[in-house]
Design an enzyme around this catalytic site. Structure first.
Site: not given
Ligand code: GUN
Length: 291
Positions: A52, A96, A119
């Site tokens: 990311k 995350q 998110d």
């Molecule tokens: N863990 C797996 N996918 C995601 C996501 O899209 N956002 C976050 N914050 N954690 C994740």
């Protein structure tokens, strides 16, 4: 059969975002800034969060990665969130998931300012999504909508069958596709582990969204000809023939269903690559909204 190519589509989206960033820079406007908090040392989460951050750099965003140790107290994590909530330089941020077991995930997600929740996991944003109000749609459902839209897959009046009722995919997908929106207006049936006569239902589907996490669950005898299939599953199966020691398998028996389908997403290279592109899109949106 037309392959819904998430790898190419996500590259296109990132290129479009990079052009917008160049335009912002040329006009002397501050560029979007995404922050990510990761707690602990889970290998897959670190890889994902690094991807990311790297994606931010590639499109010209600023990014900040905050790494906290596994034994971080919930209170300390909430403090970090409070700092990011009031930092005017940060347009959006994510925590995350999953978090270590001693931290209450719901409490953490609710502490994030909904206007910075790129998110789209905060209950305020989930509620706005359900009401079809402007918000941040979370990355996977947003990516699926974008993929369907860019390939001109008609959803209006179609029967969509969603397999799985997770908060992250199945539930929002069923809401979004039934709404009055460009990629919507579908008749949606949501199926889950207690659904009876599943095959009878999937055989009626024009479009199937498979998000149950069972490798190759959906077989060719469960779908009609010219079906469109979106495969959200991604499971690592041991494979000694691969250098990595595993291969990635979706929820769909791809080879047999591809022959019967009008559109289908591959795994890997379908829905997966779309998620980071949509996170970037939400961050750009946050930057535009908050300024
Ligand atoms: N863990 C797996 N996918 C995601 C996501 O899209 N956002 C976050 N914050 N954690 C994740």
């Amino acid at each position: 059969m037309i392959l819904l190519d998430g790898k190419k589509t996500s590259a296109d989206i990132k290129e479009e975002i990079a052009l917008e960033v160049t335009d912002l820079k040329n006009r002397g406007i501050k560029t979007p800034h995404l922050a990510a908090i990761i707690v602990g040392n889970d290998g897959a989460s670190i890889t994902y969060v690094n991807a990311k951050v790297k994606a931010c750099e590639r499109v010209g965003f600023e990014s900040t990665l905050i790494r906290l140790p596994e034994d971080t107290k919930e209170e300390d994590l909430l403090n970090e969130i409070a700092i990011l909530n009031v930092d005017n330089d940060i347009d959006g941020f994510i925590v995350q998931l999953p978090l270590p077991e001693h931290i209450n995930e719901q409490k953490v997600l609710m502490a994030i300012d909904p206007d910075k929740d790129v998110d789209g996991f905060h209950p305020t944003n989930v509620g706005k999504m359900a009401l079809n109000l402007p918000t941040f749609i979370s990355a996977t459902p947003f990516g699926i909508l974008e993929l369907l839209d860019r390939y001109n897959v008609v959803t209006s009046g179609k029967h969509v069958v969603v397999l799985g009722r997770s908060h992250i995919v199945g539930s929002p997908m069923s809401i979004l596709l039934s709404q009055k929106r460009k990629t919507g207006n579908a008749t949606v049936t949501m199926c889950h582990s207690r659904t009876k006569n599943l095959k009878e239902i999937t055989l009626q589907a024009d479009i199937i969204i498979a998000a149950i996490g069972i490798p190759e669950f959906l077989k060719a005898d469960m779908v009609k000809d010219n079906v469109t299939v979106i495969d959200v599953g991604i499971t690592r199966l041991a494979d000694s023939g691969k250098k990595s020691g595993f291969r990635l398998v979706g929820d769909v028996a791809f080879d047999e269903i591809a022959k019967k389908s009008e559109f289908i997403t591959p795994v890997p290279g379908g829905v997966g690559p779309m998620t980071i592109a949509m996170l970037l899109k939400n961050t750009l949106l946050a930057c535009q909204r908050n300024r």
